[in-house]
Design a protein around this motif. Structure first.
Motif, PDB file in Angstrom:
ATOM      1  N   GLY A 173       0.832  -1.201   0.000  1.00  0.00           N
ATOM      2  CA  GLY A 173       0.000   0.000   0.000  1.00  0.00           C
ATOM      3  C   GLY A 173       0.858   1.240   0.000  1.00  0.00           C
ATOM      4  N   PRO A 174       0.246   2.403   0.300  1.00  0.00           N
ATOM      5  CA  PRO A 174       1.017   3.654   0.338  1.00  0.00           C
ATOM      6  C   PRO A 174       2.147   3.575   1.355  1.00  0.00           C
ATOM      7  N   ALA A 175       3.343   4.001   0.944  1.00  0.00           N
ATOM      8  CA  ALA A 175       4.519   3.971   1.817  1.00  0.00           C
ATOM      9  C   ALA A 175       4.811   5.389   2.279  1.00  0.00           C
ATOM     10  N   LEU A 176       4.384   5.717   3.501  1.00  0.00           N
ATOM     11  CA  LEU A 176       4.528   7.070   4.023  1.00  0.00           C
ATOM     12  C   LEU A 176       5.734   7.144   4.956  1.00  0.00           C
ATOM     13  N   PRO A 177       6.455   8.254   4.937  1.00  0.00           N
ATOM     14  CA  PRO A 177       7.665   8.383   5.767  1.00  0.00           C
ATOM     15  C   PRO A 177       7.386   8.143   7.240  1.00  0.00           C
ATOM     16  N   GLY A 178       8.223   7.315   7.872  1.00  0.00           N
ATOM     17  CA  GLY A 178       8.100   7.043   9.298  1.00  0.00           C
ATOM     18  C   GLY A 178       7.013   6.072   9.669  1.00  0.00           C
ATOM     19  N   GLU A 179       6.270   5.560   8.689  1.00  0.00           N
ATOM     20  CA  GLU A 179       5.216   4.588   8.958  1.00  0.00           C
ATOM     21  C   GLU A 179       5.605   3.226   8.398  1.00  0.00           C
ATOM     22  N   ALA A 180       4.913   2.205   8.888  1.00  0.00           N
ATOM     23  CA  ALA A 180       5.201   0.831   8.466  1.00  0.00           C
ATOM     24  C   ALA A 180       4.193   0.389   7.412  1.00  0.00           C
ATOM     25  N   VAL A 181       4.667  -0.428   6.495  1.00  0.00           N
ATOM     26  CA  VAL A 181       3.825  -0.917   5.414  1.00  0.00           C
ATOM     27  C   VAL A 181       4.192  -2.374   5.140  1.00  0.00           C
TER      28      VAL A 181
END
Length: 446
Positions: A173-181
């Motif tokens: 899914g969307p890969a946002l900075p500082g978040e896990a995917v």
């Protein structure tokens, strides 16, 4: 997937430092691999190596006390010289790639540090360079692992440009900075065109940093039919482990993988192009680069000057191992070139005469000692020159055969078992009277 980070979980760290870095020849060799080359500078301007840089980052966070360094026995003294006795080393009995090295390190942590099956382990390569925020995310990997329910948690680096030098991971899914995917699949070093397509799909670089629970790998050992999981038992069975990378053996086969996304400065320092981009100055050593030259780096370990005139986008590296002149974008060709060179007679030389490094050490007082093994066929000559280096001594020991030696104005025959020494102002010519094998020990007093 958003991971809520509270306290940072305690973790054990394995730093992988077993490679030889042939793509950085001639400075990086089996005797002194790339991670020990002090060609960077710390905040005070003092020279540091890749190993010292990583150790400094871990020490600042108090993580060095929970860290072991997986390496080969030949690198033990180099590591202790650079970071001191605080380093806890896991010594491989033989090189068998990263998967066996990590298995051995986990067994060491369990046996000698009392690590439980549920404790998280983070693996970190020694040959990368990143800013502080990268290490902040590294500390969060155990929480990502726990909250995501994955078997592996990784750091995924947002690519800055298409590259065929790195492995890629495609998120679910969307890969946002500082978040896990979650990670859907991996692509190991695709072509330049494929890497551009993967970037367009939101793929991340696999930087070789990952986290798992100790029991995850201990169970793999049992499934592999290895008797016993203690460190000493695994040492005895180490030769039975297939030489495989951790990415191939585990990461690319694991369906439950999560990555935390990092956007920022990160670089794998495996090629001359990547390495020189991190160097603030053109390079150490006696160097002159003309004003007409652009984007040139020279790293010179010899006592003679290296001069570059009218060139652009090149690296010149000079050591006693050899001299390299290469375009910065031709790094991928070097490994194959060295492999081809090893099987050919060099122009002006002979395949029957060779020299290879055996050991290299730098001591706390600055003394450097390099040991080489030499072979010469009958009639071949070599020159040993200590006439202009007041801080150098060269010791020659004949192992087999005999040679005629002309040292300054003196001449003599050196047979098997005999040793002779050269220091300023000595200069000698050695001519093999028959097939000759010798040891050369060069000591530099800085």
């Amino acid at each position: 997937m958003i991971i809520h980070i509270g306290r940072v979980s305690e973790m054990n760290i394995i730093v992988l430092s077993g490679g030889s870095g042939t793509r950085l020849w001639p400075l990086s060799t089996e005797a002194k691999p790339k991670q020990f080359l002090q060609i960077f500078a710390d905040e005070t301007g003092e020279p540091i190596s890749m190993l010292q840089n990583v150790w400094h980052q871990l020490t600042r966070r108090g993580l060095h006390t929970r860290t072991v360094i997986a390496t080969s026995a030949s690198q033990r003294e180099l590591i202790l010289d650079q970071i001191g006795p605080a380093a806890d080393l896991v010594l491989e009995p033989e090189k068998r790639d990263t998967f066996p090295a990590i298995l051995l390190s986990v067994a060491y942590l369990v046996t000698h540090r009392g690590m439980s099956r549920e404790e998280p382990v983070v693996v970190l390569p020694v040959d990368s360079r990143a800013e502080d925020r990268f290490y902040d995310l590294l500390e969060q990997l155990p929480d990502v692992l726990e909250q995501s329910g994955a078997n592996l948690s990784l750091i995924g680096v947002r690519p800055t440009k298409p590259s065929d030098k790195y492995g890629y991971m495609l998120p679910k899914g969307p890969a946002l900075p500082g978040e896990a995917v979650g990670i859907d699949r991996f692509h190991e070093k695709p072509s330049f065109e494929e890497s551009a397509q993967l970037m367009a799909q939101g793929a991340l670089w696999n930087c070789g940093v990952f986290c798992f629970r100790a029991g995850y790998l201990l169970d793999m050992l049992q499934q592999m039919g290895i008797a016993g999981t203690t460190y000493e038992e695994l040492l005895l069975s180490y030769h039975r482990l297939d030489p495989r990378s951790f990415d191939y053996a585990v990461t690319e086969r694991e369906p439950r993988v999560t990555a935390i996304v990092y956007e920022g400065r990160w670089k794998d320092l495996g090629t001359w192009c990547a390495l020189t981009e991190e160097m603030k100055e053109p390079g150490p050593g006696p160097v002159y680069i003309s004003e007409g030259s652009r984007n040139v780096h020279v790293v010179n370990e010899l006592d003679i000057p290296a001069v570059v005139v009218g060139l652009s986008d090149v690296v010149v590296a000079a050591s006693r191992e050899g001299i390299l002149v290469t375009r910065k974008d031709a790094g991928a060709e070097l490994k194959e070139t060295l492999r081809t060179m090893a099987g050919k007679e060099l122009r002006g030389g002979s395949s029957e005469q060779w020299s290879r490094p055996l050991d290299s050490a730098v001591f706390a007082d600055g003394v450097e000692v390099e040991t080489r093994r030499l072979h010469m066929s009958k009639g071949q000559e070599t020159v040993i020159d200590a006439s202009e280096a007041s801080g150098r001594k060269v010791t020659w020991m004949v192992l087999h055969g005999s040679a005629f030696v002309r040292k300054n104005e003196e001449t003599f025959t050196a047979a098997a078992g005999q040793t002779f020494l050269l220091q300023q102002p000595d200069r000698a010519v050695v001519c093999a009277l028959e097939p000759l094998d010798a040891i050369e020990i060069t000591t530099e007093f800085r």
